[in-house]
Scaffold this motif. Structure first.
Motif, PDB file in Angstrom:
ATOM      1  N   ALA A 123       0.743  -1.224  -0.090  1.00 61.43           N
ATOM      2  CA  ALA A 123      -0.080  -0.024   0.013  1.00 61.43           C
ATOM      3  C   ALA A 123       0.996   1.106  -0.070  1.00 61.43           C
ATOM      4  CB  ALA A 123      -1.001  -0.097   1.293  1.00 61.43           C
ATOM      5  N   ASP A 124       0.408   2.113  -0.588  1.00 63.55           N
ATOM      6  CA  ASP A 124       1.049   3.404  -0.935  1.00 63.55           C
ATOM      7  C   ASP A 124       0.512   4.435   0.252  1.00 63.55           C
ATOM      8  OD1 ASP A 124       2.658   3.114  -3.407  1.00 63.55           O
ATOM      9  OD2 ASP A 124       0.578   2.913  -3.948  1.00 63.55           O
ATOM     10  N   VAL A 125      -0.395   4.360   0.802  1.00 62.55           N
ATOM     11  CA  VAL A 125      -1.163   5.646   1.887  1.00 62.55           C
ATOM     12  C   VAL A 125      -2.026   4.833   2.560  1.00 62.55           C
ATOM     13  CG1 VAL A 125      -2.549   7.454   2.043  1.00 62.55           C
ATOM     14  CG2 VAL A 125      -1.117   7.196   0.030  1.00 62.55           C
ATOM     15  N   LEU A 126      -1.654   5.049   4.011  1.00 63.73           N
ATOM     16  CA  LEU A 126      -2.449   4.187   4.887  1.00 63.73           C
ATOM     17  C   LEU A 126      -3.368   5.232   5.633  1.00 63.73           C
ATOM     18  CD1 LEU A 126       0.352   2.301   6.614  1.00 63.73           C
ATOM     19  CD2 LEU A 126      -1.204   1.754   4.436  1.00 63.73           C
ATOM     20  N   VAL A 127      -4.813   5.129   5.971  1.00 61.17           N
ATOM     21  CA  VAL A 127      -5.583   5.861   6.510  1.00 61.17           C
ATOM     22  C   VAL A 127      -6.395   5.120   7.476  1.00 61.17           C
ATOM     23  CG1 VAL A 127      -7.555   7.553   6.016  1.00 61.17           C
ATOM     24  CG2 VAL A 127      -5.803   7.086   4.181  1.00 61.17           C
ATOM     25  N   ARG A 128      -6.465   6.087   8.671  1.00 58.98           N
ATOM     26  CA  ARG A 128      -7.419   5.403   9.642  1.00 58.98           C
ATOM     27  C   ARG A 128      -8.922   5.733   9.510  1.00 58.98           C
ATOM     28  NH1 ARG A 128      -5.163   4.732  15.018  1.00 58.98           N
ATOM     29  NH2 ARG A 128      -7.173   4.224  15.635  1.00 58.98           N
ATOM     30  N   ALA A 129      -9.348   4.768   9.388  1.00 58.50           N
ATOM     31  CA  ALA A 129     -10.953   4.989   8.855  1.00 58.50           C
ATOM     32  C   ALA A 129     -11.681   5.907   9.925  1.00 58.50           C
ATOM     33  CB  ALA A 129     -11.616   3.814   8.709  1.00 58.50           C
ATOM     34  N   ASP A 130     -11.288   5.903  11.106  1.00 56.20           N
ATOM     35  CA  ASP A 130     -11.952   6.887  12.272  1.00 56.20           C
ATOM     36  C   ASP A 130     -11.596   8.094  12.514  1.00 56.20           C
ATOM     37  OD1 ASP A 130      -9.931   5.688  13.211  1.00 56.20           O
ATOM     38  OD2 ASP A 130     -10.494   5.146  15.438  1.00 56.20           O
ATOM     39  N   ASP A 131     -10.683   8.606  11.528  1.00 64.25           N
ATOM     40  CA  ASP A 131     -10.045   9.790  11.638  1.00 64.25           C
ATOM     41  C   ASP A 131     -10.454  10.816  10.338  1.00 64.25           C
ATOM     42  OD1 ASP A 131      -8.846  12.071  12.295  1.00 64.25           O
ATOM     43  OD2 ASP A 131      -6.823  11.183  12.251  1.00 64.25           O
ATOM     44  N   PRO A 132     -11.351  11.409  10.332  1.00 69.17           N
ATOM     45  CA  PRO A 132     -11.839  12.280   9.306  1.00 69.17           C
ATOM     46  C   PRO A 132     -10.981  13.309   8.817  1.00 69.17           C
ATOM     47  CG  PRO A 132     -13.215  12.999  10.990  1.00 69.17           C
ATOM     48  CD  PRO A 132     -12.509  11.669  11.521  1.00 69.17           C
ATOM     49  N   ALA A 133      -9.932  13.612   9.851  1.00 72.65           N
ATOM     50  CA  ALA A 133      -8.799  14.649   9.568  1.00 72.65           C
ATOM     51  C   ALA A 133      -7.547  14.083   9.274  1.00 72.65           C
ATOM     52  CB  ALA A 133      -8.556  15.332  11.062  1.00 72.65           C
ATOM     53  N   ASP A 134      -7.384  12.672   8.712  1.00 77.26           N
ATOM     54  CA  ASP A 134      -6.249  11.959   8.772  1.00 77.26           C
ATOM     55  C   ASP A 134      -5.835  12.543   7.297  1.00 77.26           C
ATOM     56  OD1 ASP A 134      -4.347  10.062   7.331  1.00 77.26           O
ATOM     57  OD2 ASP A 134      -4.946   8.773   8.848  1.00 77.26           O
ATOM     58  N   ALA A 135      -4.744  13.085   6.967  1.00 72.22           N
ATOM     59  CA  ALA A 135      -4.048  13.836   5.853  1.00 72.22           C
ATOM     60  C   ALA A 135      -4.158  12.955   4.813  1.00 72.22           C
ATOM     61  CB  ALA A 135      -2.895  14.220   6.094  1.00 72.22           C
ATOM     62  N   GLY A 136      -4.222  11.290   4.896  1.00 81.87           N
ATOM     63  CA  GLY A 136      -4.233  10.521   3.928  1.00 81.87           C
ATOM     64  C   GLY A 136      -5.427  10.407   3.096  1.00 81.87           C
ATOM     65  N   TRP A 137      -6.582  10.891   3.624  1.00 80.32           N
ATOM     66  CA  TRP A 137      -7.719  10.924   2.706  1.00 80.32           C
ATOM     67  C   TRP A 137      -7.796  11.314   1.458  1.00 80.32           C
ATOM     68  CZ3 TRP A 137     -11.593   7.689   3.836  1.00 80.32           C
ATOM     69  CH2 TRP A 137     -11.759   7.092   5.303  1.00 80.32           C
ATOM     70  N   PRO A 138      -7.914  10.762   0.296  1.00 74.02           N
ATOM     71  CA  PRO A 138      -7.837  11.268  -0.860  1.00 74.02           C
ATOM     72  C   PRO A 138      -9.130  12.222  -1.645  1.00 74.02           C
ATOM     73  CG  PRO A 138      -8.415   9.057  -1.118  1.00 74.02           C
ATOM     74  CD  PRO A 138      -8.264   9.370   0.220  1.00 74.02           C
ATOM     75  N   PRO A 139      -8.933  13.183  -2.371  1.00 72.58           N
ATOM     76  CA  PRO A 139     -10.416  13.816  -2.730  1.00 72.58           C
ATOM     77  C   PRO A 139     -11.068  12.792  -3.607  1.00 72.58           C
ATOM     78  CG  PRO A 139      -8.053  14.534  -3.780  1.00 72.58           C
ATOM     79  CD  PRO A 139      -7.727  13.612  -2.806  1.00 72.58           C
ATOM     80  N   GLU A 140     -10.464  11.888  -4.395  1.00 71.77           N
ATOM     81  CA  GLU A 140     -11.299  11.087  -5.089  1.00 71.77           C
ATOM     82  C   GLU A 140     -10.411   9.977  -5.723  1.00 71.77           C
ATOM     83  OE1 GLU A 140     -13.167  12.887  -8.326  1.00 71.77           O
ATOM     84  OE2 GLU A 140     -11.334  12.840  -9.649  1.00 71.77           O
ATOM     85  N   VAL A 141     -10.910   8.842  -5.942  1.00 72.11           N
ATOM     86  CA  VAL A 141     -10.081   7.694  -6.320  1.00 72.11           C
ATOM     87  C   VAL A 141     -10.659   7.319  -7.602  1.00 72.11           C
ATOM     88  CG1 VAL A 141      -9.454   6.990  -4.377  1.00 72.11           C
ATOM     89  CG2 VAL A 141     -11.387   5.916  -5.241  1.00 72.11           C
TER      90      VAL A 141
END
Length: 345
Positions: free
Chosen positions: A218-236
């Motif tokens: 995986a290239d980017v890891l995101v905590r699903a319970d953290d809406p402020a996680d910087a890894g969230w992409p704008p779209e995929v």
């Protein structure tokens, strides 16, 4: 011989079993390793998987590898078949070959299939967590050079992941989102990268699960319970839902681009599941299901032989006699990814 048998919800036992009869066209296989799957855990914890409920004792297991002992009748291994003594992986599905789905080349959704360790039909199809099993000879696959049985035990779940990625269409050069970093989700990461995905983002609630996803590529890891996680992409471009929860599907639908593809791979709970159907309409999102696999099994073995990184996803190997502790470990995703039973220990 010993086998891992589920008798009812929460009632998992290591039982003495009779040797299996081996009929014409069948092979007798000494099982070495068996992977504990999410469906095995569902039978143990809930007494069923989705709409498939336990109605009699069931030998669990469908992710198995071992050694050919013999063949039934006078059939032998057949042309090109693995001879006695060969290390093999067992394709767990026996499709009927005559239903409309089989005729249409979609044998993975055969309406009358037999699948190792499944309660979908009665009598149940007994599974592979036993010292010796008898299976159709045509379901044996010799392990390719360089692939040992331990890593080969990942062939069945990797096949599931390969099928899900193929259901998405071409992912080459694209950004893929995977929701859920359990064993299947991690293998989807590996399958997407093998198919040429340029970027794979993975979400999960557990830091340890995300570490396994990173090991899978995986290239980017995101905590699903953290809406402020910087890894969230704008779209995929493409999303694969591998968690089996409605919230994961909602995330996929909200992040996939207009005209993108969402593949529902995780088995959602039985009954109705809410989802953002308005987005499917207004954004012309294609929502596709992915169930099991077919010819991907051979591709999975080849990929496993070529890529040692899969070893990192095997978090524990537990003797068959300690099956219940193995199931408890496999159910605790804060401590494990893929747990194998050792049938020879």
């Amino acid at each position: 011989m010993l086998g891992c048998v589920i008798h009812g919800q929460g009632d998992l036992r290591v039982d003495e079993l009779p040797p299996p009869p081996v009929g014409p066209g069948q092979a007798l296989v000494a099982v070495r390793y068996g992977g504990v799957c999410g469906s095995d855990l569902h039978y143990w914890r809930h007494g069923g998987v989705g709409d498939f409920r336990l109605r009699e004792p069931l030998v669990l297991g469908h992710e198995v590898v071992g050694t050919v002992l013999s063949y039934g009748g006078a059939s032998g291994p057949g042309p090109g078949g693995p001879p006695p003594g060969a290390a093999v992986a067992v394709h767990p599905a026996t499709p009927c070959g005559v239903c409309p789905e089989c005729v249409d080349g979609r044998r993975n959704v055969c309406r009358d299939t037999r699948y190792l360790g499944s309660a979908a039909r009665l009598p149940h199809v007994q599974g592979g967590f036993a010292a010796d099993i008898a299976v159709p000879a045509e379901q044996l696959r010799a392990l390719p050079p360089g692939l040992g049985p331990r890593r080969a035990a990942l062939a069945e779940p990797l096949s599931v992941a390969l099928h899900a990625v193929r259901r998405a269409g071409s992912v080459a050069g694209r950004h893929v989102l995977v929701t859920g970093a359990g064993p299947i989700g991690c293998l989807v990461v590996a399958a997407a990268k093998a198919a040429g995905a340029a970027r794979v983002t993975v979400t999960d609630l557990l830091p340890r699960a995300l570490e396994y996803a990173a090991a899978a590529g995986a290239d980017v890891l995101v905590r699903a319970d953290d809406p402020a996680d910087a890894g969230w992409p704008p779209e995929v471009d493409t999303a694969v839902e591998a968690s089996g929860v409605a919230a994961g599907l909602d995330t996929c639908l909200r992040l996939v681009r207009r005209g993108g593809v969402v593949v529902q791979l995780g088995m959602l709970p039985p009954g109705r599941s809410p989802f953002a159907g308005n987005l499917v309409v207004s954004r012309e999102i294609e929502l596709r299901g992915a169930f099991r696999f077919d010819t991907e099994f051979d591709d999975a073995l080849a990929l496993l032989a070529a890529e040692p990184r899969f070893d990192a996803l095997i978090s524990a190997v537990v003797p068959l006699r300690e099956a219940e502790s193995a199931f408890a470990l496999a159910a605790d995703r804060s401590r494990s990814c893929k747990v194998l039973l050792d049938l020879e220990a």
